[in-house]
Design a protein around this motif. Structure first.
Motif, PDB file in Angstrom:
ATOM      1  N   ASN A   1      -1.233  -1.609   5.609  1.00 46.68           N
ATOM      2  CA  ASN A   1      -1.503  -2.773   4.761  1.00 46.68           C
ATOM      3  C   ASN A   1      -2.976  -3.175   4.765  1.00 46.68           C
ATOM      4  OD1 ASN A   1       0.058  -5.141   3.306  1.00 46.68           O
ATOM      5  ND2 ASN A   1      -1.600  -6.068   4.458  1.00 46.68           N
TER       6      ASN A   1
ATOM      7  N   ASP B   1      -7.410  -0.849   1.498  1.00 44.41           N
ATOM      8  CA  ASP B   1      -8.340  -1.167   2.583  1.00 44.41           C
ATOM      9  C   ASP B   1      -7.729  -0.961   3.969  1.00 44.41           C
ATOM     10  OD1 ASP B   1      -6.616  -3.268   2.714  1.00 44.41           O
ATOM     11  OD2 ASP B   1      -8.113  -4.835   2.379  1.00 44.41           O
TER      12      ASP B   1
ATOM     13  N   ASN C   1      -7.309  -6.559   0.059  1.00 43.65           N
ATOM     14  CA  ASN C   1      -7.610  -5.669  -1.051  1.00 43.65           C
ATOM     15  C   ASN C   1      -6.722  -4.424  -1.029  1.00 43.65           C
ATOM     16  OD1 ASN C   1      -9.711  -7.278  -2.113  1.00 43.65           O
ATOM     17  ND2 ASN C   1     -11.113  -6.461  -0.566  1.00 43.65           N
TER      18      ASN C   1
ATOM     19  N   GLU D   1      -6.034  -5.330   4.815  1.00 45.61           N
ATOM     20  CA  GLU D   1      -6.262  -6.737   4.468  1.00 45.61           C
ATOM     21  C   GLU D   1      -5.872  -7.013   3.019  1.00 45.61           C
ATOM     22  OE1 GLU D   1      -6.776  -8.857   6.762  1.00 45.61           O
ATOM     23  OE2 GLU D   1      -7.110  -7.410   8.368  1.00 45.61           O
TER      24      GLU D   1
ATOM     25  N   GLU E   1       0.835  -1.205   0.000  1.00 44.35           N
ATOM     26  CA  GLU E   1       0.000   0.000   0.000  1.00 44.35           C
ATOM     27  C   GLU E   1       0.871   1.257   0.000  1.00 44.35           C
ATOM     28  OE1 GLU E   1      -3.169  -0.089  -0.320  1.00 44.35           O
ATOM     29  OE2 GLU E   1      -3.945  -1.935   0.603  1.00 44.35           O
TER      30      GLU E   1
HETATM   31 CA   LIG Z   1      -4.625  -3.911   1.678  1.00 43.94          CA
END
Ligand SMILES: [Ca+2]
Ligand SMILES: [Ca+2]
Length: 162
Positions: free
Chosen positions: A43, A50, A47, A45, A38
Motif C-alpha cells: 500500500n 508508492d 499516492n 502511502e 495497489e
Molecule cells: Ca500507495
C-alpha cells in the motif's frame, strides 16, 4: 432539443481463464483506507505506486493486492472459477504492528473470514471454494482496534478457472 438519458447497464468483463492473478483483473469496485488499492505492490502511502514489493513475514510476493484497512475490491469471476487462493497478512512495511481480518465474499455471501491477523502472525494461506460465484469481494476490516498500521496484503491472490 434532444435529451439523452443515461442508462446504466452492467456489462461484465470477460471471464477469467486458467490460473489468473486477481491483480490482473479489472476491479468492478474498490475502496481503501489510505490512498488507492495497489496492484502487485504494498500500500505504501497516499499516492498510487508508492509502496514496495508485497512482503509478509519476510517473504516477498511479485503478485498480489496491497491495501490498507478498511478495504474492499470486487472482481468478476462469471461463475467459471473453482478456487481462490492467497497468502494474507500485514505487510512488513509497517513500523508498528497492524491488525486486520480478511474476508472473502461471493455474490454477497460470506465465504471465508480469517479472524484477526497481526504483524507477528506472518502470512496465512487461504483457499476458498468459489464454484459458481459470479462476483467475488476481497474485504479487509480493521481488527476492531482502528486502522493504524493495517497495511493488509493479499499475496499471490489468484483464481483457478475453467
Ligand atoms: Ca500507495
Ligand atoms: Ca487494526
Amino acid at each position: 432539443m434532444h435529451v439523452e438519458e443515461a442508462v446504466r447497464v452492467f456489462v461484465p468483463p470477460p471471464n477469467p481463464t486458467g490460473t489468473t492473478y486477481v491483480s490482473d483483473l479489472p476491479f468492478l469496485s474498490e475502496s481503501n483506507g489510505w490512498g488507492p488499492v495497489e496492484r502487485d505492490g504494498s500500500n505504501g502511502e497516499m499516492n498510487a505506486g508508492d509502496g514496495g514489493a508485497i512482503s509478509i513475514g519476510g517473504r516477498t510476493y511479485a503478485k498480489g493486492i496491497g491495501t490498507h484497512a478498511p478495504s474492499e475490491i470486487t472482481v468478476w469471476l462469471g461463475g467459471v472459477c473453482t478456487q481462490l487462493q492467497a497468502d494474507v497478512g500485514i505487510d512488513d512495511e509497517v513500523t508498528q504492528s497492524g491488525s486486520a481480518a480478511f474476508h472473502v465474499v461471493g455474490d454477497g455471501r460470506p465465504l471465508a473470514d480469517t479472524g484477526i491477523i497481526r504483524s507477528a502472525d506472518g502470512a496465512r494461506t487461504v483457499g476458498v471454494d468459489v464454484s459458481g460465484v459470479r462476483t467475488v469481494t476481497l474485504r479487509v476490516t480493521d481488527g476492531g482496534d482502528g486502522k493504524n498500521f493495517d497495511h493488509a496484503d493479499w499475496g499471490d491472490a489468484r483464481v483457478t478457472c475453467a
